[in-house]
Design a protein around this motif. Sequence first.
Motif, PDB file in Angstrom:
ATOM      1  N   ARG A 238       4.827  -6.337 -19.301  1.00  5.02           N
ATOM      2  CA  ARG A 238       3.576  -5.685 -18.945  1.00  5.02           C
ATOM      3  C   ARG A 238       3.770  -4.848 -17.691  1.00  5.02           C
ATOM      4  O   ARG A 238       4.399  -5.283 -16.727  1.00  5.02           O
ATOM      5  CB  ARG A 238       2.486  -6.731 -18.699  1.00  5.02           C
ATOM      6  CG  ARG A 238       1.086  -6.138 -18.488  1.00  5.02           C
ATOM      7  CD  ARG A 238       0.060  -7.237 -18.213  1.00  5.02           C
ATOM      8  NE  ARG A 238       0.274  -7.855 -16.913  1.00  5.02           N
ATOM      9  CZ  ARG A 238       0.274  -9.152 -16.702  1.00  5.02           C
ATOM     10  NH1 ARG A 238       0.136  -9.990 -17.694  1.00  5.02           N
ATOM     11  NH2 ARG A 238       0.460  -9.646 -15.482  1.00  5.02           N
ATOM     12  N   SER A 239       3.240  -3.633 -17.703  1.00  8.58           N
ATOM     13  CA  SER A 239       3.332  -2.775 -16.525  1.00  8.58           C
ATOM     14  C   SER A 239       2.696  -3.476 -15.335  1.00  8.58           C
ATOM     15  O   SER A 239       1.586  -4.015 -15.439  1.00  8.58           O
ATOM     16  CB  SER A 239       2.623  -1.444 -16.815  1.00  8.58           C
ATOM     17  OG  SER A 239       2.646  -0.617 -15.676  1.00  8.58           O
ATOM     18  N   PHE A 240       3.385  -3.450 -14.200  1.00  7.24           N
ATOM     19  CA  PHE A 240       2.930  -4.217 -13.041  1.00  7.24           C
ATOM     20  C   PHE A 240       3.346  -3.475 -11.781  1.00  7.24           C
ATOM     21  O   PHE A 240       4.466  -2.982 -11.672  1.00  7.24           O
ATOM     22  CB  PHE A 240       3.561  -5.613 -13.060  1.00  7.24           C
ATOM     23  CG  PHE A 240       2.917  -6.594 -12.126  1.00  7.24           C
ATOM     24  CD1 PHE A 240       1.849  -7.356 -12.537  1.00  7.24           C
ATOM     25  CD2 PHE A 240       3.387  -6.754 -10.828  1.00  7.24           C
ATOM     26  CE1 PHE A 240       1.245  -8.273 -11.679  1.00  7.24           C
ATOM     27  CE2 PHE A 240       2.804  -7.649  -9.965  1.00  7.24           C
ATOM     28  CZ  PHE A 240       1.729  -8.424 -10.390  1.00  7.24           C
ATOM     29  N   SER A 241       2.420  -3.388 -10.824  1.00 10.95           N
ATOM     30  CA  SER A 241       2.722  -2.699  -9.569  1.00 10.95           C
ATOM     31  C   SER A 241       2.554  -3.658  -8.399  1.00 10.95           C
ATOM     32  O   SER A 241       1.731  -4.576  -8.437  1.00 10.95           O
ATOM     33  CB  SER A 241       1.810  -1.483  -9.376  1.00 10.95           C
ATOM     34  OG  SER A 241       0.459  -1.879  -9.227  1.00 10.95           O
ATOM     35  N   THR A 242       3.339  -3.428  -7.369  1.00 12.54           N
ATOM     36  CA  THR A 242       3.299  -4.252  -6.165  1.00 12.54           C
ATOM     37  C   THR A 242       3.036  -3.349  -4.974  1.00 12.54           C
ATOM     38  O   THR A 242       3.875  -2.522  -4.615  1.00 12.54           O
ATOM     39  CB  THR A 242       4.636  -4.989  -5.973  1.00 12.54           C
ATOM     40  OG1 THR A 242       4.879  -5.811  -7.112  1.00 12.54           O
ATOM     41  CG2 THR A 242       4.592  -5.856  -4.730  1.00 12.54           C
ATOM     42  N   THR A 243       1.855  -3.504  -4.402  1.00 13.54           N
ATOM     43  CA  THR A 243       1.436  -2.661  -3.283  1.00 13.54           C
ATOM     44  C   THR A 243       1.383  -3.496  -2.008  1.00 13.54           C
ATOM     45  O   THR A 243       0.841  -4.611  -2.004  1.00 13.54           O
ATOM     46  CB  THR A 243       0.053  -2.043  -3.545  1.00 13.54           C
ATOM     47  OG1 THR A 243       0.116  -1.232  -4.717  1.00 13.54           O
ATOM     48  CG2 THR A 243      -0.406  -1.191  -2.371  1.00 13.54           C
ATOM     49  N   LEU A 244       1.945  -2.967  -0.948  1.00 13.78           N
ATOM     50  CA  LEU A 244       1.992  -3.663   0.336  1.00 13.78           C
ATOM     51  C   LEU A 244       1.297  -2.833   1.403  1.00 13.78           C
ATOM     52  O   LEU A 244       1.620  -1.660   1.597  1.00 13.78           O
ATOM     53  CB  LEU A 244       3.450  -3.902   0.743  1.00 13.78           C
ATOM     54  CG  LEU A 244       3.690  -4.479   2.145  1.00 13.78           C
ATOM     55  CD1 LEU A 244       3.216  -5.929   2.220  1.00 13.78           C
ATOM     56  CD2 LEU A 244       5.173  -4.379   2.521  1.00 13.78           C
ATOM     57  N   PHE A 245       0.345  -3.436   2.080  1.00  6.36           N
ATOM     58  CA  PHE A 245      -0.189  -2.858   3.308  1.00  6.36           C
ATOM     59  C   PHE A 245       0.812  -3.178   4.424  1.00  6.36           C
ATOM     60  O   PHE A 245       1.163  -4.347   4.622  1.00  6.36           O
ATOM     61  CB  PHE A 245      -1.543  -3.458   3.656  1.00  6.36           C
ATOM     62  CG  PHE A 245      -2.689  -2.981   2.793  1.00  6.36           C
ATOM     63  CD1 PHE A 245      -2.484  -2.118   1.738  1.00  6.36           C
ATOM     64  CD2 PHE A 245      -3.987  -3.406   3.050  1.00  6.36           C
ATOM     65  CE1 PHE A 245      -3.534  -1.684   0.948  1.00  6.36           C
ATOM     66  CE2 PHE A 245      -5.046  -2.979   2.277  1.00  6.36           C
ATOM     67  CZ  PHE A 245      -4.832  -2.119   1.222  1.00  6.36           C
ATOM     68  N   LEU A 246       1.263  -2.151   5.135  1.00  6.16           N
ATOM     69  CA  LEU A 246       2.348  -2.335   6.096  1.00  6.16           C
ATOM     70  C   LEU A 246       1.954  -1.755   7.449  1.00  6.16           C
ATOM     71  O   LEU A 246       1.648  -0.561   7.560  1.00  6.16           O
ATOM     72  CB  LEU A 246       3.607  -1.639   5.580  1.00  6.16           C
ATOM     73  CG  LEU A 246       4.891  -1.850   6.373  1.00  6.16           C
ATOM     74  CD1 LEU A 246       5.275  -3.324   6.413  1.00  6.16           C
ATOM     75  CD2 LEU A 246       6.030  -1.028   5.767  1.00  6.16           C
ATOM     76  N   ALA A 247       1.952  -2.602   8.474  1.00  5.34           N
ATOM     77  CA  ALA A 247       1.624  -2.155   9.825  1.00  5.34           C
ATOM     78  C   ALA A 247       2.586  -1.048  10.250  1.00  5.34           C
ATOM     79  O   ALA A 247       3.791  -1.157  10.053  1.00  5.34           O
ATOM     80  CB  ALA A 247       1.697  -3.320  10.796  1.00  5.34           C
ATOM     81  N   CYS A 248       2.021   0.002  10.837  1.00  7.49           N
ATOM     82  CA  CYS A 248       2.844   1.151  11.220  1.00  7.49           C
ATOM     83  C   CYS A 248       2.436   1.650  12.605  1.00  7.49           C
ATOM     84  O   CYS A 248       1.248   1.862  12.875  1.00  7.49           O
ATOM     85  CB  CYS A 248       2.694   2.268  10.191  1.00  7.49           C
ATOM     86  SG  CYS A 248       3.723   3.720  10.532  1.00  7.49           S
TER      87      CYS A 248
ATOM     88  N   GLU B 271       0.074 -13.577 -13.397  1.00  5.93           N
ATOM     89  CA  GLU B 271      -0.309 -14.048 -14.725  1.00  5.93           C
ATOM     90  C   GLU B 271      -1.271 -13.105 -15.430  1.00  5.93           C
ATOM     91  O   GLU B 271      -1.093 -12.811 -16.618  1.00  5.93           O
ATOM     92  CB  GLU B 271      -0.943 -15.433 -14.606  1.00  5.93           C
ATOM     93  CG  GLU B 271      -1.386 -16.028 -15.931  1.00  5.93           C
ATOM     94  CD  GLU B 271      -2.103 -17.350 -15.763  1.00  5.93           C
ATOM     95  OE1 GLU B 271      -2.747 -17.800 -16.727  1.00  5.93           O
ATOM     96  OE2 GLU B 271      -2.044 -17.938 -14.657  1.00  5.93           O
ATOM     97  N   ILE B 272      -2.320 -12.603 -14.733  1.00  7.03           N
ATOM     98  CA  ILE B 272      -3.387 -11.894 -15.446  1.00  7.03           C
ATOM     99  C   ILE B 272      -3.645 -10.472 -14.975  1.00  7.03           C
ATOM    100  O   ILE B 272      -4.352  -9.724 -15.659  1.00  7.03           O
ATOM    101  CB  ILE B 272      -4.716 -12.680 -15.393  1.00  7.03           C
ATOM    102  CG1 ILE B 272      -5.289 -12.689 -13.961  1.00  7.03           C
ATOM    103  CG2 ILE B 272      -4.532 -14.094 -15.908  1.00  7.03           C
ATOM    104  CD1 ILE B 272      -6.703 -13.256 -13.880  1.00  7.03           C
ATOM    105  N   ALA B 273      -3.095 -10.066 -13.827  1.00  8.36           N
ATOM    106  CA  ALA B 273      -3.451  -8.757 -13.272  1.00  8.36           C
ATOM    107  C   ALA B 273      -2.413  -7.696 -13.635  1.00  8.36           C
ATOM    108  O   ALA B 273      -1.361  -7.988 -14.204  1.00  8.36           O
ATOM    109  CB  ALA B 273      -3.604  -8.851 -11.754  1.00  8.36           C
ATOM    110  N   ASP B 274      -2.736  -6.461 -13.284  1.00 13.31           N
ATOM    111  CA  ASP B 274      -1.828  -5.331 -13.497  1.00 13.31           C
ATOM    112  C   ASP B 274      -1.013  -5.035 -12.244  1.00 13.31           C
ATOM    113  O   ASP B 274      -0.235  -4.082 -12.211  1.00 13.31           O
ATOM    114  CB  ASP B 274      -2.621  -4.086 -13.887  1.00 13.31           C
ATOM    115  CG  ASP B 274      -3.461  -4.319 -15.125  1.00 13.31           C
ATOM    116  OD1 ASP B 274      -2.881  -4.650 -16.177  1.00 13.31           O
ATOM    117  OD2 ASP B 274      -4.700  -4.193 -15.036  1.00 13.31           O
ATOM    118  N   GLY B 275      -1.220  -5.826 -11.228  1.00  9.02           N
ATOM    119  CA  GLY B 275      -0.484  -5.631  -9.987  1.00  9.02           C
ATOM    120  C   GLY B 275      -0.973  -6.595  -8.932  1.00  9.02           C
ATOM    121  O   GLY B 275      -1.943  -7.334  -9.114  1.00  9.02           O
TER     122      GLY B 275
END
Length: 287
Positions: free
Chosen positions: A204-214, A169-173
Amino acid sequence: MRLGVIFRPDFPPHELRRIATEAEAAGVDELWLWEDCFQQGGVAQVAVALAATERLGVGIGLIPAPLRNVTAAAMEFATLESSFPGRTRVAVGHGVQSWMRQAGAAVESPLTLLREYVTALRALLAGEEVTTEGRYVRLSQVRLEFPSARPYPILIGGTGPKTLRLAGEIADGVLLDSRYTSDTVTDALRHVAEGRAAANAPSRSFSTTLFLACAPGADADRRLAEEARRQDVPPTGVFGVGGDVGQIAAGLAPYLAAGVDAVALQPLDRGVADLVGAAGRVRAALP
C-alpha cells in the motif's frame, strides 16, 4: 522527497496568506499547518493557504479526532479537494488529552476513537455509504454528495508505539512531530513498520512526513540545543537542522536514510520568513 515549511498556530493568523505566497514563490513543495486548541482552526487555515496560492501543497496536521465530528470533517475535506484538487493532505490524531478535557471532548479510549474515525473518514471521502455502530463513531447511511474524485491520503500523527502501529496498519502515512532525533525517528518508524506488517499492507502506498526543527543562519547549534531542552528531547542522536543551506541539506540525510520521505521545516521562533527563504534554497539544491 518533498520539502516543506510550517506555519505554526501561534503565529498571527493575518500573516498566513503572505507566508503561503512566499513559500510558493520560494519553490518549496508544501506548507504545513496544525490545529492547537484555542489558537487557530486548522480547516480555515488550509482554505486560506490554498486560496492564496496556485500549486503549493498544503498539509494539516493534526486534526484532533475527538474535537470534530467525522461527517463534518469529511464534508470539509471533500469541499477543499473539489475546489483545489490534489493539493491537500490531512493528518488525524487523538489530540492532547488535557485540551480535549477542557473542550469537553475527551474519550476513554482515544486509540479506539482514532481507529473508528480514520476508517469512517476514508470511506466517506471515497463516496461510500457508511453505516457503523462503533464505540464512538456511529453513522447511519451517510454518503457525501461531493466525495473526493481521487484516493484521498489520510495520515495518522502521534508519538506512542500503539498510535504509530495503528498508522502503519490503517493509514496512508504517518506524521511525526519535531521531538524526534536522527536516532529516535528510526525507533518510531519501526513501530510503523510493525503495523504495516501486521496488516499485510507493505504494497500500500505510504508516506512518512517529519516535522523537523530548523534554525537557519548563525548560532544554529545553540538555538537547537535550547529548543531540545525546552521540548525535553532525549539526548540521543542529532536534533533538528540548522546553519547555512549546505549544512541544512546535509543535516537532512540521516532522517531520509531512516525512511522519511517528506520533511517540513519548523521554525523555532517568529522568523518564519527567513526559514521560507532558506527552505527554498535547500529545495533547489536537492535532487
